[in-house]
Write an enzyme that holds these catalytic residues in place. Structure first.
Site, PDB file in Angstrom:
ATOM      1  N   HIS A  43       0.851  -1.197   0.000  1.00  0.00           N
ATOM      2  CA  HIS A  43       0.000   0.000   0.000  1.00  0.00           C
ATOM      3  C   HIS A  43       0.879   1.236   0.000  1.00  0.00           C
ATOM      4  CE1 HIS A  43      -3.205   2.789   1.083  1.00  0.00           C
ATOM      5  NE2 HIS A  43      -4.035   1.837   0.691  1.00  0.00           N
TER       6      HIS A  43
ATOM      7  N   ASP B  41      -7.949  -5.298  -0.030  1.00  0.00           N
ATOM      8  CA  ASP B  41      -8.425  -6.194  -1.083  1.00  0.00           C
ATOM      9  C   ASP B  41      -8.097  -7.660  -0.815  1.00  0.00           C
ATOM     10  OD1 ASP B  41      -9.687  -4.367  -2.755  1.00  0.00           O
ATOM     11  OD2 ASP B  41      -7.815  -3.738  -3.675  1.00  0.00           O
TER      12      ASP B  41
HETATM   13  C1  SDX Z   1      -6.405  -0.243  -2.912  1.00  0.00           C
HETATM   14  O1  SDX Z   1      -4.594   4.267  -2.060  1.00  0.00           O
HETATM   15  C2  SDX Z   1      -5.549   3.684  -1.442  1.00  0.00           C
HETATM   16  O2  SDX Z   1      -5.965   4.096  -0.401  1.00  0.00           O
HETATM   17  C3  SDX Z   1      -6.141   2.480  -2.154  1.00  0.00           C
HETATM   18  C4  SDX Z   1      -7.128   1.612  -1.343  1.00  0.00           C
HETATM   19  C5  SDX Z   1      -8.441   2.356  -1.089  1.00  0.00           C
HETATM   20  O3  SDX Z   1      -9.122   2.042  -0.117  1.00  0.00           O
HETATM   21  O4  SDX Z   1      -8.810   3.201  -1.933  1.00  0.00           O
HETATM   22  O5  SDX Z   1      -6.565   1.215  -0.106  1.00  0.00           O
HETATM   23  C6  SDX Z   1      -7.535   0.354  -2.149  1.00  0.00           C
HETATM   24  O6  SDX Z   1      -6.186   0.155  -4.036  1.00  0.00           O
HETATM   25  C7  SDX Z   1      -5.540  -1.280  -2.249  1.00  0.00           C
HETATM   26  C8  SDX Z   1      -4.341  -1.719  -3.106  1.00  0.00           C
HETATM   27  C9  SDX Z   1      -4.775  -2.853  -4.045  1.00  0.00           C
HETATM   28  N1  SDX Z   1      -3.704  -3.211  -4.977  1.00  0.00           N
HETATM   29  C10 SDX Z   1      -2.997  -4.344  -4.878  1.00  0.00           C
HETATM   30  O7  SDX Z   1      -3.162  -5.153  -3.958  1.00  0.00           O
HETATM   31  C11 SDX Z   1      -2.022  -4.585  -5.992  1.00  0.00           C
HETATM   32  C12 SDX Z   1      -0.693  -5.051  -5.431  1.00  0.00           C
HETATM   33  N2  SDX Z   1      -0.058  -3.965  -4.717  1.00  0.00           N
HETATM   34  C13 SDX Z   1       0.755  -3.094  -5.401  1.00  0.00           C
HETATM   35  O8  SDX Z   1       0.921  -3.094  -6.759  1.00  0.00           O
HETATM   36  C14 SDX Z   1       1.258  -1.848  -4.678  1.00  0.00           C
HETATM   37  O9  SDX Z   1       1.630  -2.206  -3.391  1.00  0.00           O
HETATM   38  C15 SDX Z   1       0.322  -0.640  -4.656  1.00  0.00           C
HETATM   39  C16 SDX Z   1      -0.189  -0.284  -6.063  1.00  0.00           C
HETATM   40  C17 SDX Z   1      -0.878  -0.895  -3.768  1.00  0.00           C
HETATM   41  C18 SDX Z   1       1.107   0.578  -4.116  1.00  0.00           C
HETATM   42  O10 SDX Z   1       2.033   0.978  -5.068  1.00  0.00           O
HETATM   43  P1  SDX Z   1       3.247   1.971  -4.788  1.00  0.00           P
HETATM   44  O11 SDX Z   1       3.048   2.752  -3.558  1.00  0.00           O
HETATM   45  O12 SDX Z   1       3.482   2.714  -6.064  1.00  0.00           O
HETATM   46  O13 SDX Z   1       4.448   0.998  -4.517  1.00  0.00           O
HETATM   47  P2  SDX Z   1       5.381   0.338  -5.614  1.00  0.00           P
HETATM   48  O14 SDX Z   1       4.570  -0.424  -6.589  1.00  0.00           O
HETATM   49  O15 SDX Z   1       6.300   1.405  -6.166  1.00  0.00           O
HETATM   50  O16 SDX Z   1       6.186  -0.650  -4.720  1.00  0.00           O
HETATM   51  C19 SDX Z   1       7.276  -0.231  -3.889  1.00  0.00           C
HETATM   52  C20 SDX Z   1       8.162  -1.437  -3.672  1.00  0.00           C
HETATM   53  C21 SDX Z   1       8.585  -2.050  -5.000  1.00  0.00           C
HETATM   54  O17 SDX Z   1       9.837  -2.693  -4.789  1.00  0.00           O
HETATM   55  P3  SDX Z   1      11.192  -1.976  -5.283  1.00  0.00           P
HETATM   56  O18 SDX Z   1      11.045  -1.680  -6.755  1.00  0.00           O
HETATM   57  O19 SDX Z   1      11.319  -0.724  -4.462  1.00  0.00           O
HETATM   58  O20 SDX Z   1      12.264  -3.000  -5.000  1.00  0.00           O
HETATM   59  O21 SDX Z   1       7.440  -2.474  -3.000  1.00  0.00           O
HETATM   60  C22 SDX Z   1       7.289  -3.607  -3.857  1.00  0.00           C
HETATM   61  C23 SDX Z   1       7.563  -3.106  -5.266  1.00  0.00           C
HETATM   62  O22 SDX Z   1       8.009  -4.109  -6.095  1.00  0.00           O
HETATM   63  N3  SDX Z   1       5.876  -4.050  -3.749  1.00  0.00           N
HETATM   64  C24 SDX Z   1       5.481  -5.301  -3.907  1.00  0.00           C
HETATM   65  C25 SDX Z   1       4.074  -5.268  -3.739  1.00  0.00           C
HETATM   66  N4  SDX Z   1       3.697  -4.014  -3.498  1.00  0.00           N
HETATM   67  C26 SDX Z   1       4.802  -3.279  -3.501  1.00  0.00           C
HETATM   68  N5  SDX Z   1       6.137  -6.426  -4.164  1.00  0.00           N
HETATM   69  C27 SDX Z   1       5.405  -7.555  -4.285  1.00  0.00           C
HETATM   70  N6  SDX Z   1       4.048  -7.587  -4.150  1.00  0.00           N
HETATM   71  C28 SDX Z   1       3.388  -6.472  -3.867  1.00  0.00           C
HETATM   72  N7  SDX Z   1       2.060  -6.502  -3.740  1.00  0.00           N
END
Ligand code: SDX
Length: 381
Positions: free
Chosen positions: A261, A315
């Site tokens: 998140h 989620d």
């Molecule tokens: C919702 O914003 C809100 O409030 C949203 C929400 C709401 O109520 O409205 O809470 C609802 O959208 C929940 C999120 C649902 N999405 C997912 O579950 C999809 C999987 N999660 C991600 O793709 C991610 O964590 C996000 C999109 C939720 C957040 O993205 P960010 O803040 O842009 O983080 P990022 O993708 O840049 O990740 C940062 C690091 C990365 O590693 P590095 O490149 O720094 O080495 O964390 C890692 C990512 O690879 N990472 C994950 C991960 N989430 C982040 N690695 C593996 N699995 C994951 N799920």
């Protein structure tokens, strides 16, 4: 050339001031209008919470009764919208059907008076009342059935489950569904809410605001993740496969759906409540085969990625609750939208009350003073 620092995804950049909700991502705290989500989940209900979010304070008993009554009265949708939905392809995603139907409401209620409280209230009531009816209608239509008329004797959550299945839902099921709606109602300036606010800032109508937000919520990085979590659990298939699945994801650097998140660096407090709701349902209706896989996956992800602040988000467990309630997988995100309409409308109202159009800047990275080459002088590559 601008001197501003560019932050991809606007991470950490305040884009608005708001008194609607608050998240402390380090401590896992979520409040709506200053009230903890745990208290609202236990003591409130979705419509009372919607009132709180939109009008800024808890309603009196008389105010709540009037609000609920108005919503019951406006649940039906015009036959032309139902007929329009009959032309949608059955294979289309219900989020696309919902986005089109929400936008279509603007055709029927086209007056726009953003400084008139009566207009604001009517739009709030219509959207909260009709969105669940439209989600259920598309579900029935794509199965080849007529849409089920709303049942006035049932409350908001029970009526939605009734319209989906054409039978009165179990009381616990309706209660759990209502709590799910409360949990999903609002979450500061997330992507879909930001989309709603940008659209609102042009002073367009609230149906366009909600339609734009629905489109944004649909993506797998946002609301669409709940659907993908179930696909992940299906793909894993059994608890024994969890470690290998996770290792493979980490090697391929693919995201594990339902984890991570932008704001929370601990477990999302809504995931904790949803997990408990799932357990309540399993106790009454039998365990879900995927629950053990989900718990094992959460444990494995927390062990491997917890030190990087990656934990279960809202989620992750919602799909398991919805599955037990008999909601089809591709309706999980529309159900999220039913709830989030409350938050979008609260931000719409807050935005238009003190509006300035969103118009950020950009850092241009392209060329300047390029010469135009006539088409007959261009080379094929
Ligand atoms: C919702 O914003 C809100 O409030 C949203 C929400 C709401 O109520 O409205 O809470 C609802 O959208 C929940 C999120 C649902 N999405 C997912 O579950 C999809 C999987 N999660 C991600 O793709 C991610 O964590 C996000 C999109 C939720 C957040 O993205 P960010 O803040 O842009 O983080 P990022 O993708 O840049 O990740 C940062 C690091 C990365 O590693 P590095 O490149 O720094 O080495 O964390 C890692 C990512 O690879 N990472 C994950 C991960 N989430 C982040 N690695 C593996 N699995 C994951 N799920």
């Amino acid at each position: 050339m601008s001197n501003c620092e560019y932050k991809p995804g606007l991470e950490g950049i305040p884009a608005t001031q708001s008194s609607i909700s608050y998240v402390d991502g380090q401590q896992g705290i979520l409040e709506y209008r200053g009230i903890r989500i745990e208290d609202l989940a236990e003591h409130s209900n979705f419509l009372e919470t919607s009132y709180l979010l939109i009008w800024g304070e808890l309603p009196s008993a008389t105010e709540l009764e009037a609000f609920e009554h108005e919503i019951r009265y406006h649940r039906r949708v015009k036959y032309r919208i139902r007929d329009m939905m009959k032309c949608f392809p059955e294979s289309g995603h219900p989020m696309d059907a919902l986005q089109a139907s929400a936008a279509a409401l603007g055709l029927f209620y086209s007056r726009r008076a953003l400084d008139d409280p009566t207009y604001i209230r009517a739009a709030v009531v219509r959207l909260l009342a009709k969105i669940p009816t439209m989600v259920a209608a598309f579900q029935n239509i794509r199965k080849g059935n007529d849409p089920v008329r709303p049942w006035d004797d049932l409350n908001y959550a029970a009526n939605f489950l009734y319209m989906l299945n054409e039978r009165e839902p179990d009381q616990l099921a309706a209660h759990v569904f209502d709590v799910c709606l409360t949990l999903h109602a609002e979450h500061t300036i997330n992507a879909s809410t930001f989309s709603a606010m940008v659209t609102a800032s042009t002073l367009t109508d609230p149906y366009a605001v909600v339609a734009s937000a629905v489109g944004t919520l649909a993506g797998p990085l946002h609301g669409g993740a709940n659907e993908e979590v179930i696909q992940t659990l299906e793909e894993i298939g059994s608890v024994e496969n969890v470690d290998a699945y996770l290792e493979n994801c980490l090697q391929r650097k693919s995201k594990i759906m339902g984890f991570g998140h932008r704001v929370y660096k601990v477990k999302d407090p809504r995931a904790t409540i949803l997990q408990k709701l799932a357990e309540q349902l399993f106790e009454k209706f039998g365990r879900d085969e995927y629950y053990d896989i989900a718990v094992a996956l959460e444990k494995a992800v927390t062990e491997k990625l917890g030190n990087r602040g990656i934990y279960a988000n809202v989620d992750f467990y919602s799909g398991l609750v919805y599955r037990k309630l008999g909601i089809p997988t591709d309706l999980f995100t529309p159900v999220f939208a039913i709830a989030r309409v409350a938050g979008w409308l609260a931000h719409w109202k807050e935005q238009v009350e003190e509006n300035r159009i969103f118009r950020p800047t950009q850092i241009y990275t392209g060329p300047h003073d390029f010469q135009y080459i006539p088409i007959d002088q261009r080379r094929d590559f």
